[in-house]
Design a protein around this motif. Structure first.
Motif, mmCIF file in Angstrom:
data_model
loop_
_atom_site.group_PDB
_atom_site.id
_atom_site.type_symbol
_atom_site.label_atom_id
_atom_site.label_comp_id
_atom_site.label_asym_id
_atom_site.label_seq_id
_atom_site.Cartn_x
_atom_site.Cartn_y
_atom_site.Cartn_z
ATOM 1 N N LEU A 18 4.228 -2.671 -5.691
ATOM 2 C CA LEU A 18 2.893 -2.895 -6.243
ATOM 3 C C LEU A 18 2.435 -4.354 -6.244
ATOM 4 O O LEU A 18 1.263 -4.622 -5.925
ATOM 5 N N PRO A 19 3.273 -5.325 -6.593
ATOM 6 C CA PRO A 19 2.767 -6.704 -6.601
ATOM 7 C C PRO A 19 2.182 -7.127 -5.253
ATOM 8 O O PRO A 19 1.110 -7.742 -5.213
ATOM 9 N N ARG A 20 2.854 -6.812 -4.159
ATOM 10 C CA ARG A 20 2.355 -7.194 -2.835
ATOM 11 C C ARG A 20 1.095 -6.427 -2.476
ATOM 12 O O ARG A 20 0.136 -6.998 -1.949
ATOM 13 N N VAL A 21 1.087 -5.133 -2.785
ATOM 14 C CA VAL A 21 -0.081 -4.311 -2.455
ATOM 15 C C VAL A 21 -1.304 -4.778 -3.229
ATOM 16 O O VAL A 21 -2.391 -4.968 -2.665
ATOM 17 N N LEU A 22 -1.148 -4.994 -4.523
ATOM 18 C CA LEU A 22 -2.286 -5.375 -5.362
ATOM 19 C C LEU A 22 -2.778 -6.784 -5.045
ATOM 20 O O LEU A 22 -3.981 -7.058 -5.116
ATOM 21 N N ALA A 23 -1.857 -7.673 -4.681
ATOM 22 C CA ALA A 23 -2.261 -9.039 -4.321
ATOM 23 C C ALA A 23 -3.078 -9.069 -3.039
ATOM 24 O O ALA A 23 -3.844 -10.015 -2.809
ATOM 25 N N ALA A 24 -2.952 -8.030 -2.207
ATOM 26 C CA ALA A 24 -3.649 -7.993 -0.916
ATOM 27 C C ALA A 24 -5.008 -7.307 -0.988
ATOM 28 O O ALA A 24 -5.682 -7.186 0.046
ATOM 29 N N MET A 25 -5.428 -6.856 -2.175
ATOM 30 C CA MET A 25 -6.724 -6.185 -2.290
ATOM 31 C C MET A 25 -7.854 -7.133 -1.913
ATOM 32 O O MET A 25 -7.941 -8.259 -2.407
ATOM 33 N N PRO A 26 -8.752 -6.708 -1.022
ATOM 34 C CA PRO A 26 -9.882 -7.564 -0.637
ATOM 35 C C PRO A 26 -10.828 -7.787 -1.818
ATOM 36 O O PRO A 26 -10.853 -7.009 -2.773
ATOM 37 N N GLU A 27 -11.608 -8.818 -1.724
ATOM 38 C CA GLU A 27 -12.603 -9.097 -2.760
ATOM 39 C C GLU A 27 -13.581 -7.935 -2.857
ATOM 40 O O GLU A 27 -14.062 -7.412 -1.844
ATOM 41 N N GLY A 28 -13.867 -7.523 -4.089
ATOM 42 C CA GLY A 28 -14.809 -6.426 -4.289
ATOM 43 C C GLY A 28 -14.155 -5.059 -4.275
ATOM 44 O O GLY A 28 -14.843 -4.048 -4.440
ATOM 45 N N TYR A 29 -12.845 -5.007 -4.084
ATOM 46 C CA TYR A 29 -12.111 -3.741 -4.072
ATOM 47 C C TYR A 29 -11.266 -3.656 -5.336
ATOM 48 O O TYR A 29 -10.400 -4.498 -5.578
ATOM 49 N N ARG A 30 -11.524 -2.634 -6.161
ATOM 50 C CA ARG A 30 -10.808 -2.478 -7.429
ATOM 51 C C ARG A 30 -9.684 -1.465 -7.281
ATOM 52 O O ARG A 30 -9.888 -0.339 -6.819
ATOM 53 N N ALA A 31 -8.488 -1.854 -7.663
ATOM 54 C CA ALA A 31 -7.330 -0.975 -7.566
ATOM 55 C C ALA A 31 -7.256 -0.058 -8.787
ATOM 56 O O ALA A 31 -7.329 -0.513 -9.930
ATOM 57 N N ILE A 32 -7.109 1.237 -8.535
ATOM 58 C CA ILE A 32 -6.868 2.230 -9.583
ATOM 59 C C ILE A 32 -5.504 2.838 -9.301
ATOM 60 O O ILE A 32 -5.343 3.645 -8.381
ATOM 61 N N VAL A 33 -4.504 2.424 -10.055
ATOM 62 C CA VAL A 33 -3.146 2.931 -9.872
ATOM 63 C C VAL A 33 -2.970 4.158 -10.760
ATOM 64 O O VAL A 33 -3.107 4.071 -11.981
ATOM 65 N N VAL A 34 -2.685 5.283 -10.138
ATOM 66 C CA VAL A 34 -2.488 6.526 -10.888
ATOM 67 C C VAL A 34 -0.990 6.764 -11.010
ATOM 68 O O VAL A 34 -0.326 7.155 -10.045
ATOM 69 N N ASP A 35 -0.462 6.490 -12.195
ATOM 70 C CA ASP A 35 0.970 6.643 -12.420
ATOM 71 C C ASP A 35 1.286 8.113 -12.643
ATOM 72 O O ASP A 35 0.756 8.750 -13.556
ATOM 73 N N ASN A 36 2.154 8.652 -11.785
ATOM 74 C CA ASN A 36 2.436 10.083 -11.761
ATOM 75 C C ASN A 36 3.810 10.408 -12.351
ATOM 76 O O ASN A 36 4.520 11.272 -11.841
ATOM 77 N N GLY A 37 4.169 9.677 -13.398
ATOM 78 C CA GLY A 37 5.439 9.936 -14.070
ATOM 79 C C GLY A 37 6.529 8.955 -13.711
ATOM 80 O O GLY A 37 7.717 9.297 -13.750
ATOM 81 N N SER A 38 6.153 7.734 -13.379
ATOM 82 C CA SER A 38 7.148 6.727 -12.990
ATOM 83 C C SER A 38 8.091 6.401 -14.142
ATOM 84 O O SER A 38 7.703 6.409 -15.314
ATOM 85 N N THR A 39 9.334 6.067 -13.775
ATOM 86 C CA THR A 39 10.328 5.663 -14.774
ATOM 87 C C THR A 39 10.787 4.227 -14.554
ATOM 88 O O THR A 39 11.720 3.767 -15.222
#
Length: 232
Positions: A18-39
């Motif tokens: 996630l840190p690398r993916v979220l850091a690469a979000m283009p300007e104006g793009y909002r990340a919505i992370v849907v946690d599906n039961g992570s541990t």
């Protein structure tokens, strides 16, 4: 100025990526992370990196993506794996095709870099399913495309019901039935961070294929009930 796009990232134990993916979000793009039961603390990592976090207790890819689409507010919605295999920097190119009125649903056709980034058994399964989709829908498709962009209103209007691995296929079949224009654009596909829950194992791939065969069968039944013939 970049168009505002909400990016839905279904997530199950992707804290390392996630840190690398979220850091690469283009300007104006909002990340919505849907946690599906992570541990592994994925939700906390996502929040720490500025993402909106949605919790979806019902397990399944479709359940997670649907929850993200419902939470989205932007006109355009992108769907992207949270494992680092796809680069968010490619999203504006797909979104541009929708914004320009060239397509209603744009898929990223995976180009593995290196080839080993996409396991052989997964490529074979994908090729077979893409052929089945072409025959069932008439869409000139080569890849199920885990990177997708469409208008939120169009996605909700499809009234997708599958909440497991059949969700991406159901989206394509319903899009074709609704007359939406589907387009593919090549995107680099790199080794994911961590182990895949689907393509990383033969069992996971077979489960996904089983779900998608079920969706294809339901689609053919629906066509038969409506008196329409599937494309050949």
């Amino acid at each position: 100025m970049s168009a505002t796009v909400d990016v839905v990232l279904p997530c199950l134990d992707e804290a390392a990526a996630l840190p690398r993916v979220l850091a690469a979000m283009p300007e104006g793009y909002r990340a919505i992370v849907v946690d599906n039961g992570s541990t592994d603390g994925s939700a906390d990592v996502a929040r720490a990196h500025g993402a909106l976090v949605v919790l979806e207790a019902r397990r399944g890819f479709g359940a997670a993506v649907h929850a993200g689409v419902l939470a989205a507010e932007a006109d355009l919605v992108a769907i992207l794996d949270a494992d680092g295999s796809l680069d968010p920097a490619d999203l504006p190119r797909l979104a541009a095709s929708v914004l320009a009125g060239e397509a209603d649903l744009v898929l990223g056709r995976r180009r593995p870099e290196p080839r080993s980034a996409w396991p052989l058994h997964a490529r074979i399964a994908n090729r077979a399913l893409a052929g089945a989709i072409r025959r069932a829908s008439g869409i000139a498709l080569h890849d199920l495309g885990p990177m997708r962009v469409a208008r939120r209103a169009d996605l909700l209007a499809l009234d997708l019901r599958d909440r497991r691995s059949g969700y991406p296929l159901e989206m394509l079949l319903r899009a074709a039935s609704a007359g939406l224009r589907v387009r593919e654009l090549e995107v680099p596909y790199r080794p994911r961070i961590g182990r895949s829950k689907v393509t990383g194992t033969i069992r996971g791939t077979l489960t996904a294929v089983s779900d998608m065969r079920r969706i294809l069968k339901e689609h053919r039944t629906d066509l038969a009930n409506r008196g329409a013939a599937p494309n050949r």
